[in-house]
Design an enzyme around this catalytic site. Sequence first.
Site, short mmCIF file in Angstrom:
data_model
loop_
_atom_site.label_atom_id
_atom_site.label_comp_id
_atom_site.label_asym_id
_atom_site.label_seq_id
_atom_site.Cartn_x
_atom_site.Cartn_y
_atom_site.Cartn_z
N LYS A 53 -12.93 -4.72 -6.97
CA LYS A 53 -14.04 -5.68 -6.97
C LYS A 53 -14.04 -6.45 -5.66
O LYS A 53 -12.98 -6.70 -5.09
CB LYS A 53 -13.85 -6.69 -8.10
CG LYS A 53 -13.94 -6.09 -9.47
CD LYS A 53 -14.14 -7.17 -10.50
CE LYS A 53 -14.27 -6.58 -11.88
NZ LYS A 53 -13.01 -6.51 -12.61
N GLU A 107 -3.28 0.54 -19.16
CA GLU A 107 -2.68 -0.80 -19.05
C GLU A 107 -3.11 -1.72 -20.18
O GLU A 107 -4.13 -1.47 -20.85
CB GLU A 107 -2.99 -1.44 -17.69
CG GLU A 107 -4.47 -1.71 -17.47
CD GLU A 107 -4.73 -2.77 -16.40
OE1 GLU A 107 -4.23 -3.91 -16.54
OE2 GLU A 107 -5.45 -2.46 -15.43
#
Length: 306
Positions: free
Chosen positions: A162, A27
């Site tokens: 996260k 990405e």
Amino acid sequence: MNLNKYLDVKPEVAEAIAAGKPVVALESTIISHGMPYPQNVQTALEVERIIRENGAVPATIAIIGGRLKAGLTAEEIEYFGKKGTAIAKASRRDLAVLCARGEDGATTVTTTMIIAHMAGIKVFATGGIGGVHRGAETTMDISADLEELASTPVMVVCAGAKSILDLGLTLEYLETHGVPVIGYGTKELPAFYTRHSGFSVDYEIDTPEELAKAFKTQHELGLRGGMLVTNPIPEEYSMDAAVINGAIDEAIREAKEQGIHGKETTPFLLAKVKDLTGGNSLDANIQLVYNNARLAARTAKAYCEN
Ligand code: PSU
Ligand code: MN
């Protein structure tokens, strides 16, 4: 391959796909929004080198001048890294307008999956994915990445998510939408900077060959959607949980205070966590991406070999 008039597949990538050779998508939001210049460019180039070293062809994905790019040149990677957050972060809802206007866009997990699939690429390596944000029961902030995993047949190799996210709710969402969540060599969902989250994955798989087989079987069964492979950060680079969680709590507090919302939320939280933890979190981030690139390349290779 589902070619369309907005898609440019880099010749090296197109040749590999046509020959049934392994390709790994990468990405570009991680380059423009995820790391500072020049580490972002150095990391992106090193990730491509690692993918080659492990037997696959890298295809960094981005939108440049309204063209969907499957595979960037080193110059294009430098351009993205230098422009950084001046480039629009592009999710699914942004694609049509950016292409129609001939603009640039940094692809998130969502748009990287979309463009990888258009080009015929099956495996994608990144750092972390978006998910259900803490407090989503009132804000409704749920990343489009989860919807994309539910519908687009690309394997995403990441280091978990996260804890800026609600990891429990993220797993519930993925379960509802039928996305298999695999732990590579672990039964526990890794939490990006640390190897532990306290949440279980659906299955532990221990080799690239078995990952490839499971993903191929999903296609052969005609099941739509992707597969999420969570690969724990190597022990030697993992961070102290108390330090990182303290920084995340502080970042969330500041985001709330400043009324940050929409597409700004994730980049804001990531940048704050980075500021609060200094170079340590950047080092950890870089190392876990390398680790994911290695696993993705080996898995793409195994997918092509059987
Ligand atoms: N989480 C990370 N690092 C990232 C991102 C998320 O730990 O770089 C980026 C990815 O590009 C991901 C996007 O697809 O943020 C998700 O943004 P949002 O939460 O706005 O959907
Ligand atoms: Mn969001």
